[in-house]
Motif scaffolding. Structure first.
Motif, PDB file in Angstrom:
ATOM      1  N   SER A 194     -15.709 -16.144  63.016  1.00  0.00           N
ATOM      2  CA  SER A 194     -16.627 -16.804  62.104  1.00  0.00           C
ATOM      3  C   SER A 194     -17.633 -17.657  62.868  1.00  0.00           C
ATOM      4  CB  SER A 194     -15.818 -17.674  61.131  1.00  0.00           C
ATOM      5  OG  SER A 194     -16.657 -18.536  60.442  1.00  0.00           O
TER       6      SER A 194
ATOM      7  N   ARG B 202     -19.965 -15.255  64.521  1.00  0.00           N
ATOM      8  CA  ARG B 202     -20.813 -14.519  63.576  1.00  0.00           C
ATOM      9  C   ARG B 202     -21.799 -15.433  62.862  1.00  0.00           C
ATOM     10  NH1 ARG B 202     -23.874 -11.534  62.156  1.00  0.00           N
ATOM     11  NH2 ARG B 202     -23.800  -9.842  60.624  1.00  0.00           N
ATOM     12  N   HIS B 203     -21.347 -16.584  62.439  1.00  0.00           N
ATOM     13  CA  HIS B 203     -22.209 -17.411  61.589  1.00  0.00           C
ATOM     14  C   HIS B 203     -22.824 -18.603  62.313  1.00  0.00           C
ATOM     15  CE1 HIS B 203     -20.837 -15.094  58.215  1.00  0.00           C
ATOM     16  NE2 HIS B 203     -19.586 -15.369  58.486  1.00  0.00           N
TER      17      HIS B 203
ATOM     18  N   THR C  72     -26.693 -13.490  62.160  1.00  0.00           N
ATOM     19  CA  THR C  72     -25.709 -14.436  61.588  1.00  0.00           C
ATOM     20  C   THR C  72     -25.253 -14.053  60.177  1.00  0.00           C
ATOM     21  OG1 THR C  72     -27.432 -15.851  60.656  1.00  0.00           O
ATOM     22  CG2 THR C  72     -26.694 -16.366  62.896  1.00  0.00           C
TER      23      THR C  72
ATOM     24  N   LEU D 166     -26.873 -14.520  57.513  1.00  0.00           N
ATOM     25  CA  LEU D 166     -27.205 -15.657  56.649  1.00  0.00           C
ATOM     26  C   LEU D 166     -27.507 -15.221  55.216  1.00  0.00           C
ATOM     27  CD1 LEU D 166     -27.721 -18.722  56.492  1.00  0.00           C
ATOM     28  CD2 LEU D 166     -30.105 -18.272  57.112  1.00  0.00           C
TER      29      LEU D 166
ATOM     30  N   ALA E  51     -24.821 -15.173  52.801  1.00  0.00           N
ATOM     31  CA  ALA E  51     -24.263 -16.486  52.443  1.00  0.00           C
ATOM     32  C   ALA E  51     -25.006 -17.116  51.266  1.00  0.00           C
ATOM     33  CB  ALA E  51     -24.312 -17.418  53.656  1.00  0.00           C
TER      34      ALA E  51
ATOM     35  N   THR F 290     -21.607 -20.985  53.666  1.00  0.00           N
ATOM     36  CA  THR F 290     -20.670 -20.179  54.462  1.00  0.00           C
ATOM     37  C   THR F 290     -19.288 -20.810  54.309  1.00  0.00           C
ATOM     38  OG1 THR F 290     -20.890 -21.485  56.470  1.00  0.00           O
ATOM     39  CG2 THR F 290     -22.520 -19.729  56.135  1.00  0.00           C
TER      40      THR F 290
END
Lengths: 403, 233
Positions: A48, A51-52, A126, A128, A131, A188
């Motif tokens: 996580s 990735r984010h 990411t 995004l 999210a 997220t």
């Protein structure tokens, strides 16, 4: 002969041996499941974070890190991004203008990091866009849009489509500002991080700061995490003027966390194995002491010390080995089920999300860890057999036979 | 007392002293014994006379406070504990009052146990065990565990186990003490027959008159000393 004798001795008291088999099975299951749970938790957290948050690699101006002053930029960003995108292990590249700013609404204000992103590249790097909880993603037609978290929206008492003003220090030290419309609310699994970041487009950020083909940060997502080390080394060599760092350097708290979890696992496994060892020592000691006369007879008729020792150790190993398949099967079923369905920590509240963890944990067990646990169980059983075996050896044959 | 080149057991001035509440107690007090090959000897005496202690010292289960035990010319006092265990394995058969069989083994497995410890070939073991099972009248009990056998049968298995590796001599501590008359006589007959056929020396402690009457030589112990040594008529 020794194996036959030990095996039959094990089953002289099926109830007692059954308890030890159960203890070994439960100990193994508890150790394996605990390890798999934490492994899953950590792997998901790292995945996580990568990735984010950090991606695999990030590049900055060497002086940017100290105070995130917008003056420290990476020049000729577009050509650098294109060069990076050509590299074999690079999946995506996200250039960012990232600077500290103040977000103001008519009713409140909050400080956070403003990220000026290339929407498509940011999403590819990411995720995004996925999210987004409410509203829309950036579009070319709609300029001056901003994405904020739900908590920031509440703080500023601003709704979707509401207006906010972004204020920041420009490259020349002057205060610059721009009006933005909240086009989306995102979230997220890392709530605190969401509340500390807002996203605008890179072109809007460049316009506000008066910058051109320059960025503060370039995040790189690779096709697999094993490529991080070599890629960081290669980029450092290729771009000596930039600070190139892998995810573990970018997120030292993760490195500490992994270390802390390892220590915690060590303590927990230690407790489980200690309990198992006590159980084994007790049982085997009882088995030796109640067979004092028999062991005395074995010594009298010529069974040597090595064989007596071997018999007790074999008995311990056999009873442990009877428990191992049961424990392994239980662990495989539980870990397999967990890995498939996941374990929902929301049952115990929202604590996991507050600390940036995915509340849905998928246990994960590496073969190496399974073998380590198995080796530890065998080692513990061997160690546990030593004391009872020594007690057996200390018996005096003549006295033992009279008991 | 007998003397000669055929001496299997030669015990000199055996003394065994125990400390009981810091007071020395002489369990055996200067015993001399000479047992020749093929003898069938009873060691008699009241409880506490030192019979078991003498047997333990001769069998290398206990070390004398002073004196020495020589078996076939070897002073067993010179052996360390591991050597003594190996010595017992290769030279002595033991029969205990309480049978002391391995409860998780069958009669056959109990009998072959010491031969397996010696590492004898499987073929030899099987032939010897079959021979003993037949000779002892235990053929149909071969696959029974001790708890499925009567006391007499268990003791015969114990004797067969002691005899299996063809030891130099057999030490039997009160072998008939837990047996009824019929079982005791059957056991004594078997032991006497094996003594005659295989020339294995038997030395057993007893205060059982049935055993004493069957022995060819009776040594009497009292207060840790030999007070009588005679050949039965």
């Amino acid at each position: 002969m020794l194996l036959k004798l030990a095996w039959r001795n094990v089953w002289r008291h099926p109830g007692r041996s059954g308890i030890i088999v159960a203890a070994v099975a439960i100990g193994l299951f508890a150790s394996a499941f605990l390890m798999a749970f934490y492994q899953g938790l950590i792997e998901q957290r790292i995945a996580s974070v990568v990735r984010h948050e950090t991606s695999h690699v990030q590049m900055h101006h060497p002086d940017y890190i100290a105070d995130q002053d917008p003056v420290f930029r990476i020049p000729q960003a577009d050509s650098l991004v294109q060069m990076l995108e050509q590299r074999p292990h690079v999946r995506s590249v996200a250039p960012r203008m990232a600077f500290p700013g103040m977000l103001q609404s008519p009713t409140g204000s909050t400080g956070l990091r403003i990220n000026g992103v290339d929407p498509d590249r940011e999403d590819a790097t990411t995720g995004l866009r996925s999210a987004l909880k409410e509203g829309d993603w950036f579009s070319a037609e709609r300029r001056h849009g901003i994405l904020i978290s739900a908590k920031v929206a509440r703080q500023l008492k601003v709704k979707l489509r509401g207006k906010v003003v972004v204020m920041a220090q420009g490259p020349g030290g002057d205060i610059v500002s721009g009006a933005f419309r909240v086009i989306g609310i995102y979230g997220t699994i890392n709530g605190p991080r969401d509340d500390a970041n807002a996203y605008i487009t890179r072109s809007d950020a460049a316009e506000m700061l008066g910058l051109g083909d320059e960025v503060h940060e370039i995040a790189v997502l690779l096709d697999h995490s094993e490529a991080v080390g070599p890629e960081v080394a290669a980029l450092r060599a290729a771009l000596p003027g930039l600070l190139v760092r892998g995810w573990s350097e970018l997120s030292p708290e993760m490195r500490i966390l992994v270390g802390t979890f390892d220590q915690m696992m060590f303590v927990l496994l230690g407790i489980i194995f200690l309990a198992l060892a006590f159980g084994l020592v007790n049982t085997m000691l009882m088995a030796v002491l109640e067979r004092t006369r028999e062991i005395g007879m074995l010594m009298a008729v010529g069974m040597g010390r090595a064989r007596i020792f071997g018999m007790v150790v074999l008995e311990t190993l056999l009873v442990v080995m009877a428990g191992v398949p049961v424990g392994a099967l239980l662990s495989a079923i539980a870990i397999g089920w967990g890995a498939n369905k996941g374990i929902n920590l929301r049952t115990w509240g929202e604590t996991a999300t507050q600390f940036g963890y995915d509340p849905h944990v998928f246990p994960s067990m590496k073969l190496y860890h399974a073998l380590v646990i198995l080796a530890m169980v065998v080692a513990i059983s061997l160690l546990s057999a030593i004391y009872p075996a020594i007690r057996a050896l200390r018996l005096n044959a003549a006295e033992a036979i009279r008991k | 007392m007998k003397h000669g080149e055929n001496v299997v057991i030669d015990a000199h001035e055996l003394v065994k002293t125990y400390d009981q509440d810091k007071i020395p107690v002489h369990a055996v007090n200067g015993v001399h014994l000479h047992i020749e090959r093929g003898e069938f000897v009873a060691l008699r005496g009241p409880s506490g006379s030192g019979k078991t202690t003498v047997l333990n010292m001769i069998g290398g289960l206990d070390r004398p406070t002073s004196g020495r035990v020589v078996v076939n010319g070897l002073d067993i006092g010179t052996l360390n504990d591991n050597q003594l265990i190996d010595f017992r394995l290769r030279n002595i058969g033991f029969v205990f009052q309480s049978y002391n069989l391995i409860p998780v083994f069958t009669a056959r497995e109990n009998i072959e146990f010491t031969m397996l410890l010696q590492g004898r070939p499987r073929k030899e073991i099987d032939a010897r065990v079959d021979e003993l099972l037949r000779g002892m009248g235990l053929w149909d009990k071969a696959d029974k565990r001790p708890n499925e056998l009567s006391g007499g049968q268990q003791q015969r298995v114990a004797v067969a186990r002691a005899l299996a590796p063809k030891p130099q001599f057999i030490l039997a501590d009160e072998p008939t003490a837990n047996l009824d008359s019929a079982a005791a006589f059957k056991l004594l007959d078997t032991m006497a027959q094996l003594n005659a056929e295989e020339h294995i020396t038997f030395l057993f402690s007893t205060h059982d008159q049935r055993v004493i009457e069957r022995a060819r030589r009776v040594i009497t112990l009292e207060d840790g000393k030999v007070v009588d040594d005679k050949v039965n008529a």
